[in-house]
Write an enzyme that holds these catalytic residues in place. Structure first.
Site, PDB file in Angstrom:
ATOM      1  N   ASP A  13       0.816  -1.216   0.000  1.00 28.21           N
ATOM      2  CA  ASP A  13       0.000   0.000   0.000  1.00 28.21           C
ATOM      3  C   ASP A  13       0.851   1.267   0.000  1.00 28.21           C
ATOM      4  O   ASP A  13       0.471   2.283   0.570  1.00 28.21           O
ATOM      5  CB  ASP A  13      -0.962   0.002   1.214  1.00 28.21           C
ATOM      6  N   LYS A  16       2.124   2.104  -5.189  1.00 21.74           N
ATOM      7  CA  LYS A  16       2.809   1.606  -6.394  1.00 21.74           C
ATOM      8  C   LYS A  16       1.981   1.850  -7.638  1.00 21.74           C
ATOM      9  O   LYS A  16       2.513   2.131  -8.702  1.00 21.74           O
ATOM     10  CB  LYS A  16       3.078   0.092  -6.274  1.00 21.74           C
ATOM     11  N   GLY A  40      -4.444  -4.130  -4.122  1.00 21.88           N
ATOM     12  CA  GLY A  40      -5.409  -3.088  -4.460  1.00 21.88           C
ATOM     13  C   GLY A  40      -4.630  -1.849  -4.847  1.00 21.88           C
ATOM     14  O   GLY A  40      -3.894  -1.298  -4.041  1.00 21.88           O
ATOM     15  N   HIS A  41      -4.738  -1.452  -6.098  1.00 22.62           N
ATOM     16  CA  HIS A  41      -4.035  -0.253  -6.566  1.00 22.62           C
ATOM     17  C   HIS A  41      -5.047   0.839  -6.835  1.00 22.62           C
ATOM     18  O   HIS A  41      -5.998   0.625  -7.571  1.00 22.62           O
ATOM     19  CB  HIS A  41      -3.268  -0.556  -7.855  1.00 22.62           C
ATOM     20  N   GLN A 224       1.860  -6.170  -3.420  1.00 22.45           N
ATOM     21  CA  GLN A 224       2.371  -6.299  -2.047  1.00 22.45           C
ATOM     22  C   GLN A 224       3.743  -5.630  -1.960  1.00 22.45           C
ATOM     23  O   GLN A 224       3.965  -4.657  -2.655  1.00 22.45           O
ATOM     24  CB  GLN A 224       2.417  -7.777  -1.587  1.00 22.45           C
TER      25      GLN A 224
HETATM   26  P1  IMP Z   1      -2.562 -12.974   1.625  1.00 23.92           P
HETATM   27  O1  IMP Z   1      -1.684 -12.339   0.589  1.00 23.92           O
HETATM   28  O2  IMP Z   1      -4.023 -12.754   1.384  1.00 23.92           O
HETATM   29  O3  IMP Z   1      -2.230 -14.420   1.839  1.00 23.92           O
HETATM   30  O4  IMP Z   1      -2.257 -12.247   3.030  1.00 23.92           O
HETATM   31  C1  IMP Z   1      -0.993 -12.378   3.691  1.00 23.92           C
HETATM   32  C2  IMP Z   1      -0.577 -11.069   4.332  1.00 23.92           C
HETATM   33  O5  IMP Z   1      -0.268 -10.125   3.319  1.00 23.92           O
HETATM   34  C3  IMP Z   1      -1.666 -10.417   5.196  1.00 23.92           C
HETATM   35  O6  IMP Z   1      -1.041  -9.773   6.294  1.00 23.92           O
HETATM   36  C4  IMP Z   1      -2.270  -9.382   4.266  1.00 23.92           C
HETATM   37  O7  IMP Z   1      -2.866  -8.307   4.969  1.00 23.92           O
HETATM   38  C5  IMP Z   1      -1.026  -8.939   3.496  1.00 23.92           C
HETATM   39  N1  IMP Z   1      -1.342  -8.411   2.166  1.00 23.92           N
HETATM   40  C6  IMP Z   1      -1.675  -9.101   1.061  1.00 23.92           C
HETATM   41  N2  IMP Z   1      -1.864  -8.285   0.020  1.00 23.92           N
HETATM   42  C7  IMP Z   1      -1.629  -7.043   0.459  1.00 23.92           C
HETATM   43  C8  IMP Z   1      -1.622  -5.754  -0.177  1.00 23.92           C
HETATM   44  O8  IMP Z   1      -1.853  -5.599  -1.381  1.00 23.92           O
HETATM   45  N3  IMP Z   1      -1.325  -4.708   0.631  1.00 23.92           N
HETATM   46  C9  IMP Z   1      -1.020  -4.847   1.946  1.00 23.92           C
HETATM   47  N4  IMP Z   1      -1.004  -6.020   2.565  1.00 23.92           N
HETATM   48  C10 IMP Z   1      -1.299  -7.113   1.835  1.00 23.92           C
END
Ligand code: IMP
Length: 426
Positions: A13, A16, A40-41, A224
């Site tokens: 977040d 990007k 989420g962009h 991420q």
């Molecule tokens: P997962 O990717 O859904 O398996 O989640 C694993 C961890 O990554 C969790 O702590 C999520 O909140 C974090 N996470 C996954 N995608 C994002 C993102 O796009 N932004 C911020 N945190 C993320």
């Protein structure tokens, strides 16, 4: 022409999407290389907000071909929904190419994601519950279904039947859930989704190399971020793929020599969603200010983000892990709320100073930040378009980040709009 990688340096977040969109002005291909619709962009164009999950940010330019690389995990229903949303808003998505080697997120992945979290109890990771981890686990176990399988109903059905036997045993015997029906899943994926996804499928590796060979600019967009990386992040509180720049090679099918520029995106403070260590985390009024001024709620999940001061130990580590060549600082305007701004220069634990990330998780959990306090600027930055329109204190903040990270800062974003940034590029 070699490729540019855009990578988050914190826990995601960082903004990007906006930077990729900005840099995509001159780019022919924008390739997403990992993750799925856990991302989420948000990009604001002419006052209109676009929230993207899967489709690369470059889609908003008509000269850019957006590509979903082999390293991404794709829920085809989400992909189609996102394309429809964009089309409704006048964005042409017909150029989108999805690698046939990208793995599919299946209905059982969502169920298993939810159940694993429930069974972890208070140790849960706080995943987005989008089936991301289970889809990557099946990829590694070599029982995943790939996008190309949608083109071959017989193979799709055979693979589904085999994998669903195991998944249903797990769901019903371990998790006490109802088994899923292979016929229903096949009807949805092959009957409804495959005919609409099929025209998007292609050979993304060939596409990327053709562009590189003909001197076109290629941008590789990470989702991420560095400290959510499966190998280098704050394991186990990470995602299940490799957002670090090395992941860009694997997730698109290029080698390290094809990359010449790595832009690290740094939010001017730190945020994190979900569980895990966060040395500079703030609570109370300071945290609320950052959340409210920075709109720190998940783009897709709506979850309130945890917030804290900028942590330069993380940024130094991110520069190493990604071979970052320059930084782009986002949300600098949010810090205008403070009289004094703290920056974490190093950590301290058990009487020892750490200028770099301690490798042991137990140490990271107990470190205390060593802060330097800088004067704030208390003025509105959102109309600044050049370095000399920034207050001296804001420039000093950027200079500190650059000198501690050891790489130049080339952009500072001062608002959500496409034009709201200051460029320091030569
Ligand atoms: P997962 O990717 O859904 O398996 O989640 C694993 C961890 O990554 C969790 O702590 C999520 O909140 C974090 N996470 C996954 N995608 C994002 C993102 O796009 N932004 C911020 N945190 C993320």
């Amino acid at each position: 022409m070699p490729a540019t990688v855009v990578v988050g340096t914190q826990w995601g977040d960082e903004g990007k999407g906006k930077l990729t969109d900005l840099l995509a002005k001159d780019v022919r291909l924008v390739v997403r290389y990992q993750g799925g619709h856990n991302a989420g962009h948000t990009i604001v164009v002419d006052g209109e907000t676009f929230a993207l999950q899967l489709v690369p940010s470059g889609v908003l330019y008509s000269h850019t071909t957006p590509v979903i690389g082999n390293g991404v995990v794709v829920d085809p229903a989400v992909l189609l929904e996102e394309c429809e949303m964009l089309e409704r808003r006048g964005i042409d998505t017909s150029r989108l190419v999805v690698s046939g080697n990208a793995h599919l997120i299946m209905p059982y992945h969502y169920e298993i994601d939810r159940m694993t979290e429930r069974f972890l109890g208070h140790n849960k990771l706080g995943t987005t519950k989008r089936g991301i981890g289970p889809a990557y686990a099946d990829k590694a176990s070599r029982i995943g279904l790939r996008a190309q399988d949608l083109l071959d109903p017989k193979i799709f059905r055979e693979k589904l039947d085999v994998v669903l036997r195991e998944k249903n045993a797990l769901l019903s015997r371990v998790y006490n859930r109802l088994p899923l029906d292979a016929g229903e899943i096949a009807d949805l994926y092959l009957g409804e989704l495959a005919p609409r996804v099929a025209p998007m499928l292609g050979d993304a590796v060939a596409l990327v190399h053709e562009a590189l060979d003909t001197g076109e600019q290629v941008m590789l967009e990470g989702a991420q971020a560095t400290f959510l990386d499966l190998d280098h992040g704050t394991y186990p509180f990470v995602t299940s793929s490799n957002p670090t720049a090395g992941g860009a090679c694997v997730g698109t099918g290029i080698g390290p020599r094809d990359i010449s520029r790595v832009v690290g995106i740094v939010k001017a403070y730190t945020t994190r969603v979900g569980s895990g260590p966060f040395p500079t985390e703030l609570h109370g009024e300071m945290a609320d200010i950052l959340v409210e001024r920075g709109h720190e709620y998940g783009t897709n999940t709506g979850r309130r983000r945890r917030t804290g001061w900028l942590d330069l130990v993380m940024i130094r580590q991110a520069v190493r892990l990604n071979s970052i060549s320059e930084l782009a600082i986002t949300k600098l305007d949010v810090l205008s709320a403070f009289d004094r701004i703290k920056v974490c220069m190093a950590y301290e634990a058990d009487g020892r100073r750490f200028d770099h990330m301690p490798y042991h998780q137990s140490v990271l959990h107990k470190v205390e930040p060593i802060y330097e306090e800088l004067p704030g600027w208390r003025s509105d930055l959102t109309d600044a378009t050049s370095a000399d329109e920034l207050p001296a204190a804001a420039r000093a903040y950027l200079e500190l980040v650059s000198s501690e990270a050891g790489v130049p800062v080339s952009f500072a974003s001062v608002g959500p709009g496409r034009q709201q940034y200051v460029s320091f590029a030569a």
